[in-house]
Motif scaffolding. Structure first.
Motif, mmCIF file in Angstrom:
data_model
loop_
_atom_site.group_PDB
_atom_site.id
_atom_site.type_symbol
_atom_site.label_atom_id
_atom_site.label_comp_id
_atom_site.label_asym_id
_atom_site.label_seq_id
_atom_site.Cartn_x
_atom_site.Cartn_y
_atom_site.Cartn_z
ATOM 1 N N LEU A 81 0.808 -1.222 0.000
ATOM 2 C CA LEU A 81 0.000 0.000 0.000
ATOM 3 C C LEU A 81 0.840 1.270 0.000
ATOM 4 C CD1 LEU A 81 -2.744 -1.059 2.580
ATOM 5 C CD2 LEU A 81 -2.845 -1.189 0.085
ATOM 6 N N THR A 82 2.074 1.170 0.484
ATOM 7 C CA THR A 82 2.892 2.378 0.644
ATOM 8 C C THR A 82 3.972 2.536 -0.409
ATOM 9 O OG1 THR A 82 4.380 1.211 2.164
ATOM 10 C CG2 THR A 82 2.529 2.430 3.140
ATOM 11 N N GLU A 83 4.257 1.483 -1.162
ATOM 12 C CA GLU A 83 5.292 1.576 -2.185
ATOM 13 C C GLU A 83 4.663 1.697 -3.564
ATOM 14 O OE1 GLU A 83 8.045 -1.662 -1.730
ATOM 15 O OE2 GLU A 83 8.494 -1.112 0.355
ATOM 16 N N ALA A 84 5.344 2.423 -4.433
ATOM 17 C CA ALA A 84 4.834 2.660 -5.781
ATOM 18 C C ALA A 84 4.677 1.350 -6.543
ATOM 19 C CB ALA A 84 5.776 3.589 -6.529
ATOM 20 N N ASP A 85 3.610 1.293 -7.345
ATOM 21 C CA ASP A 85 3.420 0.124 -8.208
ATOM 22 C C ASP A 85 4.127 0.381 -9.541
ATOM 23 O OD1 ASP A 85 1.794 1.893 -9.625
ATOM 24 O OD2 ASP A 85 0.145 0.471 -9.829
ATOM 25 N N GLU A 86 3.856 -0.451 -10.531
ATOM 26 C CA GLU A 86 4.526 -0.299 -11.828
ATOM 27 C C GLU A 86 4.175 1.016 -12.521
ATOM 28 O OE1 GLU A 86 0.780 -2.698 -12.255
ATOM 29 O OE2 GLU A 86 2.574 -2.951 -11.048
ATOM 30 N N ASP A 87 3.041 1.632 -12.158
ATOM 31 C CA ASP A 87 2.671 2.924 -12.735
ATOM 32 C C ASP A 87 3.295 4.094 -11.981
ATOM 33 O OD1 ASP A 87 1.094 1.768 -14.732
ATOM 34 O OD2 ASP A 87 -0.631 1.633 -13.398
ATOM 35 N N GLY A 88 3.979 3.791 -10.871
ATOM 36 C CA GLY A 88 4.729 4.834 -10.189
ATOM 37 C C GLY A 88 4.085 5.459 -8.972
ATOM 38 N N ALA A 124 -8.131 6.273 -5.323
ATOM 39 C CA ALA A 124 -9.313 5.417 -5.212
ATOM 40 C C ALA A 124 -9.154 4.459 -4.045
ATOM 41 C CB ALA A 124 -9.528 4.643 -6.507
ATOM 42 N N HIS A 125 -10.260 4.081 -3.434
ATOM 43 C CA HIS A 125 -10.184 3.178 -2.286
ATOM 44 C C HIS A 125 -9.714 1.780 -2.676
ATOM 45 C CE1 HIS A 125 -14.124 2.005 -3.867
ATOM 46 N NE2 HIS A 125 -13.999 0.892 -3.183
ATOM 47 N N ASP A 126 -9.860 1.426 -3.959
ATOM 48 C CA ASP A 126 -9.525 0.078 -4.395
ATOM 49 C C ASP A 126 -8.474 0.046 -5.501
ATOM 50 O OD1 ASP A 126 -11.067 1.207 -6.364
ATOM 51 O OD2 ASP A 126 -12.439 -0.487 -6.568
ATOM 52 N N ASP A 127 -7.660 1.103 -5.572
ATOM 53 C CA ASP A 127 -6.637 1.167 -6.613
ATOM 54 C C ASP A 127 -5.508 2.063 -6.113
ATOM 55 O OD1 ASP A 127 -5.329 0.730 -8.989
ATOM 56 O OD2 ASP A 127 -6.868 1.629 -10.263
ATOM 57 N N VAL A 128 -4.441 2.147 -6.876
ATOM 58 C CA VAL A 128 -3.344 3.034 -6.503
ATOM 59 C C VAL A 128 -3.696 4.465 -6.880
ATOM 60 C CG1 VAL A 128 -1.588 1.247 -6.692
ATOM 61 C CG2 VAL A 128 -2.153 2.646 -8.701
ATOM 62 N N GLY A 129 -2.943 5.408 -6.319
ATOM 63 C CA GLY A 129 -3.131 6.807 -6.673
ATOM 64 C C GLY A 129 -2.770 7.045 -8.123
ATOM 65 N N SER A 130 -3.332 8.116 -8.684
ATOM 66 C CA SER A 130 -3.049 8.444 -10.079
ATOM 67 C C SER A 130 -3.071 9.957 -10.270
ATOM 68 C CB SER A 130 -4.080 7.797 -10.997
ATOM 69 O OG SER A 130 -3.869 8.210 -12.332
ATOM 70 N N PHE A 131 -2.119 10.422 -11.059
ATOM 71 C CA PHE A 131 -2.068 11.832 -11.421
ATOM 72 C C PHE A 131 -2.126 11.999 -12.936
ATOM 73 C CE2 PHE A 131 -0.328 11.450 -7.225
ATOM 74 C CZ PHE A 131 -0.888 12.527 -6.554
ATOM 75 N N ASP A 132 -2.396 10.888 -13.648
ATOM 76 C CA ASP A 132 -2.412 10.912 -15.109
ATOM 77 C C ASP A 132 -3.452 11.872 -15.668
ATOM 78 O OD1 ASP A 132 -0.387 9.065 -15.085
ATOM 79 O OD2 ASP A 132 -1.690 7.350 -15.482
#
Length: 196
Positions: A81-88, A124-132
């Motif tokens: 939950l705290t580390e970046a996924d493949e999308d950063g 989102a509550h069920d996904d990673v953060g996004s700034f795209d």
């Protein structure tokens, strides 16, 4: 909004108390960006749920702090939950300030240092953060909302309408009804300039 959608305008809360804003920043261990401070100095969120802006409704200082604490607690030390996924991006970062929220999904202001400091994105509550699909800042986003209200246009795929009760409602372009009731495009400033 006060002139064209008074029922919606009435849902804007009074300004936030400076002491409450300062206490929230201290509890979160970060400073709010100037544009959020200016927004809270106008309205401390809204008094009940309403579709006053595209996306999630703005939160009060207390709601911002509560949502931030909840996300930090959920994320804990879990690297998933705290580390970046493949999308950063991670699921949550403690230097994100949630300013608008609905059903656990929030718009966040990124207060991490670097070239993207202050940008607006989503968590989102069920996904990673996004700034795209985000915005350079809260101020740029709110300016776009104000411009759409004054001159027409879209923000994040939504345009402003009025319900039969005269309430503001953001929906997809060319939407003609809401739950069987007609929607009318919100009048633009140039269309109402002659009104008393």
């Amino acid at each position: 909004m006060q002139r064209r959608a008074p029922a919606s305008y009435a849902l804007l809360a009074p300004p936030a108390e400076p002491a409450e804003v300062e206490a929230a920043q201290k509890a979160m261990g970060l400073r709010f960006p100037t544009d959020l401070l200016e927004s809270l100095a106008c309205h401390n969120g809204i008094t009940e749920w309403a579709n006053l802006i595209p996306g999630q409704p703005p939160m009060s200082v207390a709601e911002i702090l509560d949502h931030w604490k909840m996300c930090v607690e959920i994320a804990g030390d879990d690297p998933d939950l705290t580390e970046a996924d493949e999308d950063g991006e991670p699921w949550w970062h403690p230097k994100w300030v949630p300013w608008a929220q609905s059903d656990g999904d929030s718009q966040v202001i990124d207060m991490r240092e670097g070239p993207h400091h202050g940008r607006l994105g989503s968590a989102a509550h069920d996904d990673v953060g996004s700034f795209d699909d985000g915005w350079p800042s809260l101020a740029v986003y709110l300016t776009a909302v104000a411009d759409a209200l004054d001159h027409g246009g879209e923000v994040d795929g939504s345009t402003p309408y009025l319900t039969p009760e005269g309430e503001l409602w953001w929906a997809s372009p060319n939407q003609t009804e809401l739950n069987g009731a007609p929607l009318t495009p919100a009048p633009r400033t140039d269309e109402t300039a002659a009104l008393p």
